[in-house]
Motif scaffolding. Structure first.
Motif, mmCIF file in Angstrom:
data_model
loop_
_atom_site.group_PDB
_atom_site.id
_atom_site.type_symbol
_atom_site.label_atom_id
_atom_site.label_comp_id
_atom_site.label_asym_id
_atom_site.label_seq_id
_atom_site.Cartn_x
_atom_site.Cartn_y
_atom_site.Cartn_z
ATOM 1 N N GLY A 46 45.290 33.681 40.146
ATOM 2 C CA GLY A 46 45.903 34.974 40.062
ATOM 3 C C GLY A 46 44.386 35.885 40.074
ATOM 4 N N ASP A 47 43.282 35.485 40.144
ATOM 5 C CA ASP A 47 42.233 36.053 40.313
ATOM 6 C C ASP A 47 41.477 36.545 41.726
ATOM 7 O OD1 ASP A 47 41.285 33.898 40.679
ATOM 8 O OD2 ASP A 47 39.731 34.066 39.137
ATOM 9 N N GLY A 48 42.525 36.272 42.672
ATOM 10 C CA GLY A 48 41.873 36.606 43.919
ATOM 11 C C GLY A 48 43.230 37.011 44.965
ATOM 12 N N ASP A 146 41.355 30.615 57.654
ATOM 13 C CA ASP A 146 40.263 31.353 58.227
ATOM 14 C C ASP A 146 40.394 32.663 58.031
ATOM 15 O OD1 ASP A 146 38.457 29.002 58.929
ATOM 16 O OD2 ASP A 146 40.030 28.916 60.644
ATOM 17 N N GLY A 147 41.461 33.514 57.371
ATOM 18 C CA GLY A 147 41.770 34.822 57.378
ATOM 19 C C GLY A 147 41.079 35.492 56.155
ATOM 20 N N PHE A 148 41.688 36.514 55.686
ATOM 21 C CA PHE A 148 41.052 37.188 54.585
ATOM 22 C C PHE A 148 41.255 36.465 53.280
ATOM 23 C CE2 PHE A 148 40.995 40.235 51.150
ATOM 24 C CZ PHE A 148 40.009 40.802 51.258
ATOM 25 N N TRP A 149 40.042 36.403 52.287
ATOM 26 C CA TRP A 149 40.247 36.001 51.009
ATOM 27 C C TRP A 149 38.946 36.668 50.347
ATOM 28 C CZ3 TRP A 149 36.615 33.572 48.094
ATOM 29 C CH2 TRP A 149 37.048 33.113 46.699
ATOM 30 N N GLN A 150 39.304 37.122 49.222
ATOM 31 C CA GLN A 150 38.449 37.430 48.157
ATOM 32 C C GLN A 150 38.890 37.410 46.866
ATOM 33 O OE1 GLN A 150 35.171 39.686 48.681
ATOM 34 N NE2 GLN A 150 35.141 38.968 46.842
ATOM 35 N N CYS A 151 37.889 36.687 46.011
ATOM 36 C CA CYS A 151 38.087 36.578 44.743
ATOM 37 C C CYS A 151 37.793 37.797 43.925
ATOM 38 C CB CYS A 151 37.126 35.558 43.980
ATOM 39 S SG CYS A 151 35.217 35.887 44.214
ATOM 40 N N GLN A 155 32.789 42.856 38.555
ATOM 41 C CA GLN A 155 33.012 44.185 38.714
ATOM 42 C C GLN A 155 32.589 44.589 40.212
ATOM 43 O OE1 GLN A 155 34.262 46.739 36.585
ATOM 44 N NE2 GLN A 155 34.461 47.957 38.209
ATOM 45 N N ARG A 156 31.915 44.007 40.853
ATOM 46 C CA ARG A 156 31.373 44.180 42.235
ATOM 47 C C ARG A 156 32.545 44.008 43.267
ATOM 48 N NH1 ARG A 156 29.915 40.641 45.824
ATOM 49 N NH2 ARG A 156 28.967 41.438 47.848
ATOM 50 N N GLU A 157 33.107 42.911 42.813
ATOM 51 C CA GLU A 157 34.208 42.273 43.553
ATOM 52 C C GLU A 157 35.416 43.154 43.642
ATOM 53 O OE1 GLU A 157 32.598 37.826 43.571
ATOM 54 O OE2 GLU A 157 34.073 38.386 42.108
ATOM 55 N N LEU A 158 35.865 43.553 42.237
ATOM 56 C CA LEU A 158 36.745 44.592 41.925
ATOM 57 C C LEU A 158 36.637 45.921 42.866
ATOM 58 C CD1 LEU A 158 39.477 45.597 40.376
ATOM 59 C CD2 LEU A 158 37.830 46.388 38.622
ATOM 60 N N ASP A 159 35.404 46.255 42.913
ATOM 61 C CA ASP A 159 35.026 47.685 43.480
ATOM 62 C C ASP A 159 35.165 47.359 45.088
ATOM 63 O OD1 ASP A 159 34.417 48.727 41.112
ATOM 64 O OD2 ASP A 159 32.186 48.375 41.415
ATOM 65 N N LEU A 161 37.335 45.182 46.418
ATOM 66 C CA LEU A 161 38.844 45.345 46.595
ATOM 67 C C LEU A 161 39.613 46.671 46.548
ATOM 68 C CD1 LEU A 161 39.845 41.928 44.830
ATOM 69 C CD2 LEU A 161 40.098 42.375 47.474
ATOM 70 N N ASN A 162 39.093 47.536 45.563
ATOM 71 C CA ASN A 162 39.451 48.911 45.285
ATOM 72 C C ASN A 162 39.176 49.707 46.672
ATOM 73 O OD1 ASN A 162 41.053 48.577 43.168
ATOM 74 N ND2 ASN A 162 39.300 48.762 41.707
ATOM 75 N N ASP A 163 38.112 49.561 47.108
ATOM 76 C CA ASP A 163 37.451 50.305 48.337
ATOM 77 C C ASP A 163 38.170 49.974 49.291
ATOM 78 O OD1 ASP A 163 35.629 51.659 46.945
ATOM 79 O OD2 ASP A 163 34.003 50.347 47.487
ATOM 80 N N LEU A 164 38.630 48.771 49.625
ATOM 81 C CA LEU A 164 39.597 48.629 50.830
ATOM 82 C C LEU A 164 41.176 48.914 50.787
ATOM 83 C CD1 LEU A 164 38.581 44.753 51.153
ATOM 84 C CD2 LEU A 164 38.167 46.447 52.721
ATOM 85 N N TRP A 165 41.490 49.187 49.299
ATOM 86 C CA TRP A 165 42.606 49.815 48.912
ATOM 87 C C TRP A 165 42.564 51.116 49.444
ATOM 88 C CZ3 TRP A 165 47.246 47.356 48.543
ATOM 89 C CH2 TRP A 165 48.335 48.146 48.121
ATOM 90 N N LYS A 166 41.834 51.928 48.920
ATOM 91 C CA LYS A 166 41.723 53.139 48.880
ATOM 92 C C LYS A 166 41.499 53.558 50.530
ATOM 93 C CE LYS A 166 39.518 53.946 44.439
ATOM 94 N NZ LYS A 166 38.296 54.083 43.961
ATOM 95 N N GLN A 167 40.713 52.786 51.346
ATOM 96 C CA GLN A 167 40.465 53.039 52.541
ATOM 97 C C GLN A 167 41.704 52.740 53.628
ATOM 98 O OE1 GLN A 167 37.012 50.745 53.634
ATOM 99 N NE2 GLN A 167 35.600 51.717 52.326
ATOM 100 N N GLY A 168 42.823 52.357 52.730
ATOM 101 C CA GLY A 168 44.027 51.909 53.690
ATOM 102 C C GLY A 168 43.719 50.501 54.388
#
Length: 175
Positions: A46-48, A146-151, A155-159, A161-168
């Motif tokens: 649940g952390d990725g 081989d696709g997208f994955w991000q833990c 805080q850096r990783e949260l940022d 993911l949040n940036d990707l979300w905000k950018q659509g």
């Protein structure tokens, strides 16, 4: 609590189980045994986030008839990678995907037989003895993603993911 009634799933039952604040991953799964209905179940930390096709993951697991299937992923490096010849840098790649080998991506499919490898002790860590023993017994398969994955451990990783979300540009968003 906010409930959004716009999901496509029907007839779902969600059970929240207090497995204990000190329980490690293996103990948490073991303590949920009574709620597993059927031979196969899925688990994640649940952390990725990822764009893993869970239907394909499940098909892979069933085809291989393993006790457990772990999703292997290629994470991005936290640092710039250098290719060095002598004293010269001949190639520089900033935070490339790790292309050699896989790491545990945290998306699992298990057969109920996994419970034989787990115990209720709060120190039972899935990633240590249980998965080690399961792999040496030949019961653990890897689903290579081989696709997208991000833990999301820092805080850096949260940022990120949040940036990707905000950018659509959130590759995990499939709805």
């Amino acid at each position: 609590i906010i409930f959004h009634n716009s999901h496509l799933e029907k007839d779902w039952n969600v059970t929240l189980v207090n497995t204990g604040s000190q329980a490690q991953t293996g103990a948490r799964i073991k303590r949920n045994k009574e709620y597993v209905d059927g031979e196969t179940f899925m688990a994640t930390y649940g952390d990725g986030v990822s764009n893993i096709n869970i239907n394909d993951l499940l098909k892979f697991h069933r085809k291989n008839k393993s006790i457990g299937t772990l999703t292997g992923v290629h994470p991005s490096s936290r640092f710039g990678e250098l290719l060095v010849k002598g004293k010269n840098i001949v190639e520089f790649n900033e935070k490339p995907l790790i292309s050699q080998g896989f790491i545990n991506g945290g998306f699992f499919v298990f057969n109920k037989k996994i419970f034989r490898y787990l115990n209720d002790d709060e120190n039972c860590t899935l990633e240590h003895e249980p998965l080690g023993k399961l792999s040496s017994d030949g019961g653990l398969s890897v689903y290579k993603h081989d696709g997208f994955w991000q833990c999301m451990d820092t805080q850096r990783e949260l940022d990120i993911l949040n940036d990707l979300w905000k950018q659509g540009n959130a590759p995990w968003k499939i709805w």
